[in-house]
Design a protein around this motif. Sequence first.
Motif, PDB file in Angstrom:
ATOM      1  N   UNK A   2      41.224  43.550  27.474  1.00 56.62           N
ATOM      2  CA  UNK A   2      42.007  44.422  26.603  1.00 56.62           C
ATOM      3  C   UNK A   2      43.214  44.991  27.337  1.00 56.62           C
ATOM      4  N   UNK A   3      43.113  45.175  28.662  1.00 56.54           N
ATOM      5  CA  UNK A   3      44.233  45.715  29.421  1.00 56.54           C
ATOM      6  C   UNK A   3      45.458  44.825  29.358  1.00 56.54           C
ATOM      7  N   UNK A   4      45.296  43.516  29.560  1.00 61.43           N
ATOM      8  CA  UNK A   4      46.448  42.621  29.526  1.00 61.43           C
ATOM      9  C   UNK A   4      46.964  42.488  28.104  1.00 61.43           C
ATOM     10  N   UNK A   5      46.089  42.475  27.131  1.00 63.59           N
ATOM     11  CA  UNK A   5      46.553  42.422  25.739  1.00 63.59           C
ATOM     12  C   UNK A   5      47.372  43.657  25.392  1.00 63.59           C
ATOM     13  N   UNK A   6      46.923  44.814  25.842  1.00 62.92           N
ATOM     14  CA  UNK A   6      47.668  46.046  25.573  1.00 62.92           C
ATOM     15  C   UNK A   6      49.058  45.996  26.197  1.00 62.92           C
ATOM     16  N   UNK A   7      49.155  45.463  27.407  1.00 62.55           N
ATOM     17  CA  UNK A   7      50.452  45.382  28.079  1.00 62.55           C
ATOM     18  C   UNK A   7      51.385  44.414  27.340  1.00 62.55           C
ATOM     19  N   UNK A   8      50.837  43.318  26.865  1.00 62.84           N
ATOM     20  CA  UNK A   8      51.662  42.364  26.114  1.00 62.84           C
ATOM     21  C   UNK A   8      52.093  42.963  24.784  1.00 62.84           C
TER      22      UNK A   8
END
Length: 284
Positions: A2-8
């Motif tokens: 979820x962290x990388x998705x949030x950043x994208x």
Amino acid sequence: MSGIRDRIEAAFAGAGVTGCLHAAHIDGPGQVAVRADTPVTLASVFKVPLLIAWHRSGLDPAEQVTLRPGERSGGPTGIGAMLDPVTMSLRDLAYLAIAVSDNAAADALLDRVGLAAVNRAMAELGLTGTTIRHGGRDFAATMAEDAGGPDPALLADPAVLARLRVLDPARTNRSTAREMTRMLGILWREETPGAAQIRRLMGLQVWPHRLSSGFPFDDVRVSGKTGTLPTVRNEIGVVEYPDGGRYAVAVFTRSASTAFALPAADAVIGAAARLAVDHLRARG
């Protein structure tokens, strides 16, 4: 994850777009997905499935085709922008279709291959969510019909854009970000005829403002194909590192603004791809 998705997602929002992204390690199981299974309009990304079908067709690459003004498709690049008759081989038409996204070249190739063959090739490769309904000449024709005229100024009206079939995945060339990275994996793993030639042409694409902008390194190779329509900016491609890492990336965006020039919307394709690839590389 979820962290990388949030950043994208934050990158997309900061650029004023909504986006769909899929990034996958070609030689491993790693992946990053943001709305990766949402149907998207391909725009000129359809030219890669077209080349796959052409290489599977058995047509002679050296076959000569003459494209005459008034008969060929128009466009801002390549043959579509020229004034005189042009004769060249099918393989040179394929080069122009990818390297400068030449609509006239792509449509001439599609006329020889046929829509049915393109869709058959996608089905045979297991890309059942990818459908090609028309070529480049139909983009301009249907946009003018839906908008009520050919004046580009009409396309600045959100009410007009809502009517355009070319922006509706259900009524135009469509796929998903995940299927496009699967297609790239097929090409980079040599699982269809002509894969090496298609990879070469994608490596010759001239546009540096989207996917390539996220990887400004002399030793990193980016091979891609863009797609552009009103409010739509796309690119699919493969990023190859000197250590052998190969990553397929597909980014499809829609902008809130109807302006044609939106540098941030172009650049976020490279920024989002870089976030995804860096994540995959960090995870090994």
